[in-house]
Design an enzyme around this catalytic site. Structure first.
Site, PDB file in Angstrom:
ATOM      1  N   ARG A 186       0.778  -1.236   0.000  1.00 49.01           N
ATOM      2  CA  ARG A 186       0.000   0.000   0.000  1.00 49.01           C
ATOM      3  C   ARG A 186       0.815   1.294   0.000  1.00 49.01           C
ATOM      4  NH1 ARG A 186      -4.940  -0.359   4.053  1.00 49.01           N
ATOM      5  NH2 ARG A 186      -3.409   0.519   5.459  1.00 49.01           N
ATOM      6  N   ASP A 187       2.135   1.229  -0.117  1.00 49.60           N
ATOM      7  CA  ASP A 187       2.949   2.448  -0.138  1.00 49.60           C
ATOM      8  C   ASP A 187       4.049   2.321  -1.196  1.00 49.60           C
ATOM      9  OD1 ASP A 187       3.712   4.997   0.592  1.00 49.60           O
ATOM     10  OD2 ASP A 187       4.926   4.347   2.283  1.00 49.60           O
ATOM     11  N   VAL A 188       3.648   1.921  -2.401  1.00 47.72           N
ATOM     12  CA  VAL A 188       4.609   1.718  -3.478  1.00 47.72           C
ATOM     13  C   VAL A 188       5.059   3.070  -4.016  1.00 47.72           C
ATOM     14  CG1 VAL A 188       4.935   0.772  -5.792  1.00 47.72           C
ATOM     15  CG2 VAL A 188       3.635  -0.508  -4.091  1.00 47.72           C
TER      16      VAL A 188
END
Length: 133
Positions: free
Chosen positions: A33-35
């Site tokens: 969720r934090d690419v």
């Protein structure tokens, strides 16, 4: 369950396992969720072919802890992650899943192929909400 630090990799992956972001879903069972490019580090010297991922602060298990079933898709009232690399579902404030991580990785690849520019980079919105839509 939220994961908060890099040592999680060491606990779940076999010793000297070359980390692959596409396989993380099978071994860690998380949605990252934090690419973004800043969270992918390349190894040096003998580890030149290993990609290290840092900052698991936004990651979340995609399996329900009690039923061991996939978490349901539901509407959220906030954005998760970085808008520049966020998937379409992220912009719609839907619960993010593994396919959203892969979509975001595709945007990171596009970012590198276009020499640090994305087609939507530099667009201005009147409000913060417009910028994320």
């Amino acid at each position: 369950m939220y994961l908060s630090s890099t040592p999680i990799i060491c606990q779940h992956l076999p010793y000297n396992f070359p980390y692959n972001p596409f396989l993380s879903h099978f071994y860690l069972r998380i949605v990252y969720r934090d690419v973004k490019p800043e969270n992918f580090l390349l190894g040096q010297d003998k580890d030149f072919n290993i990609v290290f991922i840092v900052d698991f602060g936004l990651s979340k298990s995609y399996l329900d802890s009690s039923s061991k079933q996939h978490i349901p898709c539901k509407k959220q009232n906030h954005f998760t992650g970085v808008a520049r690399y966020m998937s379409i579902n992220g912009h719609r404030c839907l619960e993010l899943s593994r396919k959203d991580d892969l979509e975001s990785i595709g945007y990171v690849f596009l970012y590198f192929l276009k020499q640090g520019k994305l087609p939507w980079s530099g667009l201005r919105g009147l409000s913060l909400k417009e910028r994320y839509q």
